[in-house]
Design an enzyme around this catalytic site. Structure first.
Site, PDB file in Angstrom:
ATOM      1  N   CYS A 115       0.819  -1.229   0.000  1.00 53.12           N
ATOM      2  CA  CYS A 115       0.000   0.000   0.000  1.00 53.12           C
ATOM      3  C   CYS A 115       0.850   1.277   0.000  1.00 53.12           C
ATOM      4  O   CYS A 115       0.362   2.339  -0.349  1.00 53.12           O
ATOM      5  CB  CYS A 115      -0.943   0.007   1.201  1.00 53.12           C
ATOM      6  SG  CYS A 115      -2.117  -1.348   1.151  1.00 53.12           S
ATOM      7  N   HIS A 252      -3.220   7.468   1.834  1.00 50.30           N
ATOM      8  CA  HIS A 252      -3.607   6.149   1.330  1.00 50.30           C
ATOM      9  C   HIS A 252      -4.977   5.813   1.919  1.00 50.30           C
ATOM     10  O   HIS A 252      -5.215   5.973   3.115  1.00 50.30           O
ATOM     11  CB  HIS A 252      -2.575   5.108   1.761  1.00 50.30           C
ATOM     12  CG  HIS A 252      -3.056   3.708   1.599  1.00 50.30           C
ATOM     13  ND1 HIS A 252      -3.584   3.254   0.417  1.00 50.30           N
ATOM     14  CD2 HIS A 252      -3.117   2.663   2.479  1.00 50.30           C
ATOM     15  CE1 HIS A 252      -3.943   1.987   0.571  1.00 50.30           C
ATOM     16  NE2 HIS A 252      -3.678   1.609   1.816  1.00 50.30           N
ATOM     17  N   ASN A 282      -9.987   0.008  -0.497  1.00 47.37           N
ATOM     18  CA  ASN A 282      -8.525   0.092  -0.456  1.00 47.37           C
ATOM     19  C   ASN A 282      -7.965  -0.486  -1.762  1.00 47.37           C
ATOM     20  O   ASN A 282      -8.047  -1.696  -1.978  1.00 47.37           O
ATOM     21  CB  ASN A 282      -8.026  -0.696   0.765  1.00 47.37           C
ATOM     22  CG  ASN A 282      -6.523  -0.636   0.923  1.00 47.37           C
ATOM     23  OD1 ASN A 282      -5.802  -0.216   0.013  1.00 47.37           O
ATOM     24  ND2 ASN A 282      -6.036  -1.066   2.077  1.00 47.37           N
TER      25      ASN A 282
HETATM   26  N1  ACO Z   1     -18.652  -8.639   8.447  1.00 46.69           N
HETATM   27  C1  ACO Z   1     -19.164  -8.990   9.646  1.00 46.69           C
HETATM   28  N2  ACO Z   1     -18.394  -9.383  10.680  1.00 46.69           N
HETATM   29  C2  ACO Z   1     -17.065  -9.429  10.475  1.00 46.69           C
HETATM   30  C3  ACO Z   1     -16.473  -9.101   9.244  1.00 46.69           C
HETATM   31  C4  ACO Z   1     -17.329  -8.687   8.220  1.00 46.69           C
HETATM   32  N3  ACO Z   1     -16.857  -8.343   7.020  1.00 46.69           N
HETATM   33  N4  ACO Z   1     -15.134  -9.249   9.374  1.00 46.69           N
HETATM   34  C5  ACO Z   1     -14.887  -9.663  10.616  1.00 46.69           C
HETATM   35  N5  ACO Z   1     -16.055  -9.789  11.297  1.00 46.69           N
HETATM   36  C6  ACO Z   1     -16.262 -10.215  12.656  1.00 46.69           C
HETATM   37  C7  ACO Z   1     -15.141 -11.087  13.177  1.00 46.69           C
HETATM   38  O1  ACO Z   1     -15.328 -12.430  12.790  1.00 46.69           O
HETATM   39  C8  ACO Z   1     -15.279 -10.900  14.670  1.00 46.69           C
HETATM   40  O2  ACO Z   1     -16.320 -11.709  15.119  1.00 46.69           O
HETATM   41  P1  ACO Z   1     -16.221 -12.453  16.546  1.00 46.69           P
HETATM   42  O3  ACO Z   1     -16.106 -11.354  17.549  1.00 46.69           O
HETATM   43  O4  ACO Z   1     -17.492 -13.213  16.606  1.00 46.69           O
HETATM   44  O5  ACO Z   1     -14.985 -13.300  16.469  1.00 46.69           O
HETATM   45  C9  ACO Z   1     -15.731  -9.440  14.802  1.00 46.69           C
HETATM   46  O6  ACO Z   1     -16.263  -9.084  13.513  1.00 46.69           O
HETATM   47  C10 ACO Z   1     -14.610  -8.522  15.175  1.00 46.69           C
HETATM   48  O7  ACO Z   1     -13.508  -8.785  14.321  1.00 46.69           O
HETATM   49  P2  ACO Z   1     -12.230  -7.871  14.320  1.00 46.69           P
HETATM   50  O8  ACO Z   1     -11.285  -8.321  13.248  1.00 46.69           O
HETATM   51  O9  ACO Z   1     -11.687  -7.802  15.715  1.00 46.69           O
HETATM   52  O10 ACO Z   1     -12.908  -6.506  13.905  1.00 46.69           O
HETATM   53  P3  ACO Z   1     -12.367  -5.049  14.038  1.00 46.69           P
HETATM   54  O11 ACO Z   1     -13.287  -4.240  14.825  1.00 46.69           O
HETATM   55  O12 ACO Z   1     -10.901  -5.010  14.379  1.00 46.69           O
HETATM   56  O13 ACO Z   1     -12.482  -4.541  12.521  1.00 46.69           O
HETATM   57  C11 ACO Z   1     -11.105  -4.250  10.583  1.00 46.69           C
HETATM   58  C12 ACO Z   1     -11.821  -5.245  11.485  1.00 46.69           C
HETATM   59  C13 ACO Z   1     -12.139  -3.357   9.924  1.00 46.69           C
HETATM   60  C14 ACO Z   1     -10.346  -5.036   9.519  1.00 46.69           C
HETATM   61  C15 ACO Z   1     -10.122  -3.416  11.450  1.00 46.69           C
HETATM   62  O14 ACO Z   1      -9.304  -4.241  12.215  1.00 46.69           O
HETATM   63  C16 ACO Z   1      -9.279  -2.517  10.617  1.00 46.69           C
HETATM   64  O15 ACO Z   1      -9.741  -1.564  10.065  1.00 46.69           O
HETATM   65  N6  ACO Z   1      -7.954  -2.791  10.527  1.00 46.69           N
HETATM   66  C17 ACO Z   1      -7.080  -2.056   9.678  1.00 46.69           C
HETATM   67  C18 ACO Z   1      -6.790  -2.932   8.549  1.00 46.69           C
HETATM   68  C19 ACO Z   1      -6.646  -2.202   7.241  1.00 46.69           C
HETATM   69  O16 ACO Z   1      -7.139  -1.140   6.987  1.00 46.69           O
HETATM   70  N7  ACO Z   1      -5.931  -2.868   6.386  1.00 46.69           N
HETATM   71  C20 ACO Z   1      -5.723  -2.398   5.084  1.00 46.69           C
HETATM   72  C21 ACO Z   1      -4.390  -2.725   4.620  1.00 46.69           C
HETATM   73  S1  ACO Z   1      -3.164  -1.965   5.577  1.00 46.69           S
HETATM   74  C22 ACO Z   1      -3.253  -0.395   5.207  1.00 46.69           C
HETATM   75  O17 ACO Z   1      -3.559  -0.098   4.117  1.00 46.69           O
HETATM   76  C23 ACO Z   1      -2.922   0.573   6.257  1.00 46.69           C
END
Ligand code: ACO
Length: 325
Positions: A115, A252, A282
């Site tokens: 990224c 980004h 993204n």
């Molecule tokens: N729909 C519904 N539920 C979901 C989904 C979905 N798409 N994805 C995960 N869940 C569930 C999980 O299974 C989990 O369920 P559980 O509690 O029953 O086990 C629950 O939601 C929480 O999961 P987490 O992964 O802890 O969710 P979080 O609140 O952290 O959000 C997210 C996930 C949006 C990916 C967050 O961690 C985030 O934004 N991270 C940054 C990652 C990013 O932006 N990466 C891009 C590449 S890196 C960059 O460009 C900087």
């Protein structure tokens, strides 16, 4: 004192026709528009058609950038393509774009910083130009992330999209005044201790397969705001500017919550943040030039504006570029 500055003379972008909404995704995996939008700010993403390659997206964006810059492809002597989704393991997808543009001289290569690829490529091209090794360059970010997603993993497949963006750079002699146009500062970082936080579980040397994207989302999130805020301060520290002087912040586009958190941490007004994540998701190395082009096309970014770009991605890699448009 006369010195060479790298001036951005034009930008362009391309998005595939097919749009996949959050509601469409909810038919494939157990998710909802509400969950995705609340946590990421994403509503929809574009998906490349069958047979539409990273080189096709990149070529379309490059052609638009050349047209906007009013620069002939024959004058380009350097092409750097930032991508993690090349057409083939080799040759570099950049040489396919070079051939598509009818360019048979100079150099073309791919750069892989996930990224952060566009920021890495911009900094690299700036150094080629300032060293006098290149005069006019194309820097392209082009991705078909839809091809490396695990469409059964709701934790990752909802976050990414396909697209391309490009800028045309021109080395120009300037008098060194701080209000002169061009790239003013670049800063790049990486820390391979975190390489297993966001990676693809395949590759030519390890599995002989392309693999799928894997991510520890929470840990990426935790590092993102801190790393981004730090690199912005380091980049500005080498100049006479502070965040108050920045006209447009073009980050980004990973996630609305990361962007909001970063803007708050560095004290940037929300209305100065160019945000396209809602419609593009993204697009990795393509996201900054896609956002740049949208803000240039609608007249927000004007000549003379101070524009700050930053990115963080797999590796971890991160970096920032400050430019007088
Ligand atoms: N729909 C519904 N539920 C979901 C989904 C979905 N798409 N994805 C995960 N869940 C569930 C999980 O299974 C989990 O369920 P559980 O509690 O029953 O086990 C629950 O939601 C929480 O999961 P987490 O992964 O802890 O969710 P979080 O609140 O952290 O959000 C997210 C996930 C949006 C990916 C967050 O961690 C985030 O934004 N991270 C940054 C990652 C990013 O932006 N990466 C891009 C590449 S890196 C960059 O460009 C900087």
């Amino acid at each position: 004192m006369s010195l060479i500055r790298t001036v951005i003379e034009g930008c362009g972008s391309y998005l595939p026709d097919t749009i996949l909404t959050n509601d469409d995704l909810a038919k494939i995996v157990d998710t909802s528009d509400e969950w995705i939008y609340e946590r990421t700010g994403i509503r929809e993403r574009h998906i490349a058609a069958e047979g539409e390659l990273t080189s096709d997206l990149g070529t379309a964006a490059a052609l638009q950038a050349l047209e906007q810059a009013e620069i002939d492809a024959k004058d380009i002597d350097l092409i750097i393509l930032a991508t993690s989704t090349p057409d083939n393991t080799f040759p570099a997808t950049a040489v396919t774009i070079q051939a598509n543009l009818g360019i048979h001289h100079g150099a073309a290569f791919d750069l892989q910083a996930v990224c952060s690829g566009f920021v890495y490529a911009l900094a690299t091209a700036d150094n080629f130009i300032k060293a006098g090794q290149s005069k006019k360059a194309l820097v392209i970010g082009s991705e078909t992330f839809s091809r490396i997603l695990d469409w059964e993993d709701r934790g990752t497949c909802v976050l990414f999209g396909d697209g391309a963006g490009a800028v045309v750079l021109d080395g120009q002699k300037m008098n060194g005044a701080s209000d002169a146009r061009g790239i003013l500062a670049t800063k790049l970082r990486s820390d391979g201790r975190y390489r297993d936080k966001l990676y693809v579980d395949g590759g030519p040397s390890s599995t002989g397969t392309v693999g799928h994207l894997r991510m520890h989302g929470r840990e990426v999130f935790r590092h993102a705001v801190t790393n981004i805020a730090d690199i912005i301060q380091e980049t500005l520290a080498g100049t006479n500017y502070t965040t108050k002087d920045v006209d447009w912040f073009v980050p980004h586009q990973a996630n609305r919550r990361i962007l909001d958190g970063t803007a708050r941490k560095i004290g940037l007004a929300p209305e100065k943040v160019v945000m396209t994540v809602e419609k593009h998701a993204n697009t990795s190395a393509a996201s900054i030039p896609l956002a740049l082009n949208s803000a240039v096309a609608d007249g927000r970014i004007q000549e003379g504006h101070l524009v700050l770009m930053e990115a963080m991605g797999g590796g971890f890699t991160w970096g920032a570029v400050l430019v007088r448009w």
